[in-house]
Design a protein around this motif. Structure first.
Motif, PDB file in Angstrom:
ATOM      1  N   GLY A 215       0.210  34.379   5.822  1.00  0.00           N
ATOM      2  CA  GLY A 215      -0.230  33.670   4.631  1.00  0.00           C
ATOM      3  C   GLY A 215       0.189  32.219   4.628  1.00  0.00           C
ATOM      4  N   TRP A 217       0.429  28.572   1.536  1.00  0.00           N
ATOM      5  CA  TRP A 217       0.315  28.142   0.142  1.00  0.00           C
ATOM      6  C   TRP A 217      -0.889  27.242  -0.111  1.00  0.00           C
ATOM      7  N   SER A 218      -1.684  26.963   0.929  1.00  0.00           N
ATOM      8  CA  SER A 218      -2.842  26.098   0.706  1.00  0.00           C
ATOM      9  C   SER A 218      -3.908  26.369   1.745  1.00  0.00           C
ATOM     10  N   ASP A 219      -5.121  25.994   1.374  1.00  0.00           N
ATOM     11  CA  ASP A 219      -6.266  26.034   2.279  1.00  0.00           C
ATOM     12  C   ASP A 219      -7.044  24.743   2.040  1.00  0.00           C
ATOM     13  N   LYS A 222      -6.996  23.121  -1.537  1.00  0.00           N
ATOM     14  CA  LYS A 222      -6.834  24.168  -2.531  1.00  0.00           C
ATOM     15  C   LYS A 222      -5.490  24.871  -2.378  1.00  0.00           C
ATOM     16  N   ILE A 223      -4.764  25.009  -3.485  1.00  0.00           N
ATOM     17  CA  ILE A 223      -3.539  25.805  -3.495  1.00  0.00           C
ATOM     18  C   ILE A 223      -3.916  27.279  -3.503  1.00  0.00           C
ATOM     19  N   THR A 224      -3.342  28.049  -2.560  1.00  0.00           N
ATOM     20  CA  THR A 224      -3.692  29.461  -2.423  1.00  0.00           C
ATOM     21  C   THR A 224      -2.423  30.295  -2.521  1.00  0.00           C
ATOM     22  N   ASP A 226      -2.380  33.515  -4.655  1.00  0.00           N
ATOM     23  CA  ASP A 226      -2.772  34.908  -4.860  1.00  0.00           C
ATOM     24  C   ASP A 226      -3.740  35.342  -3.756  1.00  0.00           C
ATOM     25  N   THR A 227      -3.203  35.537  -2.548  1.00  0.00           N
ATOM     26  CA  THR A 227      -4.020  35.954  -1.403  1.00  0.00           C
ATOM     27  C   THR A 227      -3.504  37.281  -0.862  1.00  0.00           C
ATOM     28  N   ASN A 230      -0.328  36.698   1.360  1.00  0.00           N
ATOM     29  CA  ASN A 230       0.872  36.417   0.582  1.00  0.00           C
ATOM     30  C   ASN A 230       1.374  37.664  -0.142  1.00  0.00           C
ATOM     31  N   GLN A 407      -0.215  36.287  -9.255  1.00  0.00           N
ATOM     32  CA  GLN A 407      -1.281  35.837 -10.157  1.00  0.00           C
ATOM     33  C   GLN A 407      -0.758  34.826 -11.165  1.00  0.00           C
ATOM     34  N   GLN A 410      -0.168  31.560  -9.367  1.00  0.00           N
ATOM     35  CA  GLN A 410      -1.430  30.893  -9.089  1.00  0.00           C
ATOM     36  C   GLN A 410      -1.924  30.091 -10.289  1.00  0.00           C
TER      37      GLN A 410
END
Length: 414
Positions: A215, A217-219, A222-224, A226-227, A230, A407, A410
């Motif tokens: 996992g 924290w970003s893509d 975009k902050i990610t 709730d994946t 993670n 969640q 996020q």
């Protein structure tokens, strides 16, 4: 919010709240010096008791080798440096030519910085570890120079391993849990694994588990949080808590005191930072320990990387020659490696690592640099997300559902 290296330096970076002015390096705060293309102003933080003498020596030697060039140095504590930077940037005449601090992205996106290629020779840029050069870049353009690095690696008590019949350090989470159970079973107040999920630096320990599941924290922009990856990491973290092999109440335990428990010989395994090596030497030199890559879901190594940076402000554009000469001098292997070794961190240049092959920190941590992943610190939403991780992640140790916790975190990104 913790500075990238300040989390690793909390025992030394707050030693003083005093402004330290180094008259031997010519610092006098004169705005008239700003018009002299041969005089540089340099603002930097205090890392340790030795920071003053280290920079003094470097600047003195540079000035002797480059007659006519002058570097005025101002040192500030980490408590005060951000306020000082904000004040100095209000006027071009007080803006430093060179700044050593953690974050660079705001200055870069505001168009205030030179590109890294403008302030050092190509040989310096190619000497920097690629992952750290990328972390100092925005959209493919490098704006800052990593100063030195801090990563995490697994420290383990070899005496406890021998007593528990463990022959090799764990590579996967399953092996980590099994080994922690064996150590926990020794009794005597010993914990199998140290898991600091208190507010001091929860985001660091959590990142090792989310990164370890593939996992992040970003893509892109975009902050990610709730994946699925993670979630796998946080669930694994909760599972080792539920197995009863961590210290009591990990959700409220901070990193610094827990590392001291490891140094006392009461924890089998813990993720450690470079300064722990010198702390062990000072506090418990008889401790028998070794290091190994951070365990992950599959055994594929990954770690958390952080770095502070050097950057140069454009101002009137008349000082690039002086800036380049000073930074090229600083990043030369003999000068740079001596500075990094004195501060007990990891060199981010290949030549620096080669010069420090026998240094204890380099021996333990150099192999972690190529597999380092980073916080998305250039994203303006990361600060709120990090704060939310610090506030909420420890609740998984009290039974909170990992999916619900992610969640909620996020939501901080929005």
């Amino acid at each position: 919010m913790k500075r990238p290296l300040r989390g690793a330096l909390s025992s030394v970076a707050l030693l003083t709240g005093l402004v330290m002015t180094i008259s031997s390096c010519g610092f006098g705060g004169n705005s008239s010096d700003d018009s002299d293309p041969n005089t540089l102003s340099f603002l930097a933080p205090i890392y340790s008791d030795g920071t003053k003498s280290e920079w003094t020596g470097i600047i003195s030697d540079f000035q002797k080798a480059n007659p006519g060039l002058k570097v005025n140095l101002q040192l500030e504590s980490w408590d005060s440096i951000n306020d000082v930077v904000r004040t100095k940037l209000q006027s071009k005449s007080t803006t430093p030519d060179l700044l050593n601090i953690d974050a660079y992205s705001t200055f870069a996106t505001d168009g205030q910085l030179y590109q890294a290629s403008d302030i050092v020779d190509p040989a310096v840029l190619s000497d920097i570890q690629p992952a750290f050069a990328k972390n100092a870049s925005i959209n493919g353009t490098q704006w800052a120079l990593p100063l030195f690095a801090s990563t995490r690696t697994l420290f383990y008590n070899t005496d406890l391993f021998a007593e528990a019949g463990i022959g090799a350090p764990p590579k996967t989470w399953a092996e980590l849990t099994d080994d922690a159970k064996k150590i926990q079973a020794l009794g005597g107040g010993v914990s199998g694994y140290g898991l600091p999920l208190g507010k001091e630096e929860t985001q660091a320990e959590t990142s090792l588990w989310t990164f370890g599941a593939g996992g992040g924290w970003s893509d892109g922009d975009k902050i990610t949080v709730d994946t699925p990856q993670n979630l796998d990491g946080v669930r694994a973290m909760k599972a080792i808590i539920d197995a009863g092999v961590t210290e009591p109440n990990p959700g409220a335990t901070d990193r610094t005191p827990l590392l001291n428990v490891f140094i006392q010989g009461k924890i089998g395994m813990i993720e450690g930072l470079p300064p722990i090596i010198s702390q062990i030497a000072q506090k418990n030199p008889n401790l028998k320990y070794a290091t190994a890559p951070t365990p992950t879901q599959t055994g594929q190594p990954v770690t958390l990387g952080v770095a502070d940076h050097l950057m140069a402000f454009k101002k009137d554009g008349k000082k690039t020659d002086a800036i380049k000469k000073f930074l090229n001098y600083f990043y030369s292997a003999p000068v740079y490696s001596k500075f990094v070794s004195a501060e007990h961190f990891i060199p981010i240049t290949t030549s620096g690592a080669q010069a420090l092959t026998e240094d204890p920190v380099t021996k333990a941590f150099a192999a972690t640099l190529p597999v380092a992943k980073f916080y998305p610190s250039s994203n303006p939403k990361w600060g709120a997300v990090q704060g939310s991780i610090q506030q909420l992640m420890g609740t998984v140790a009290q039974g909170a559902d990992p999916a619900s916790v992610l969640q909620k975190i996020q939501q901080a990104a929005s």
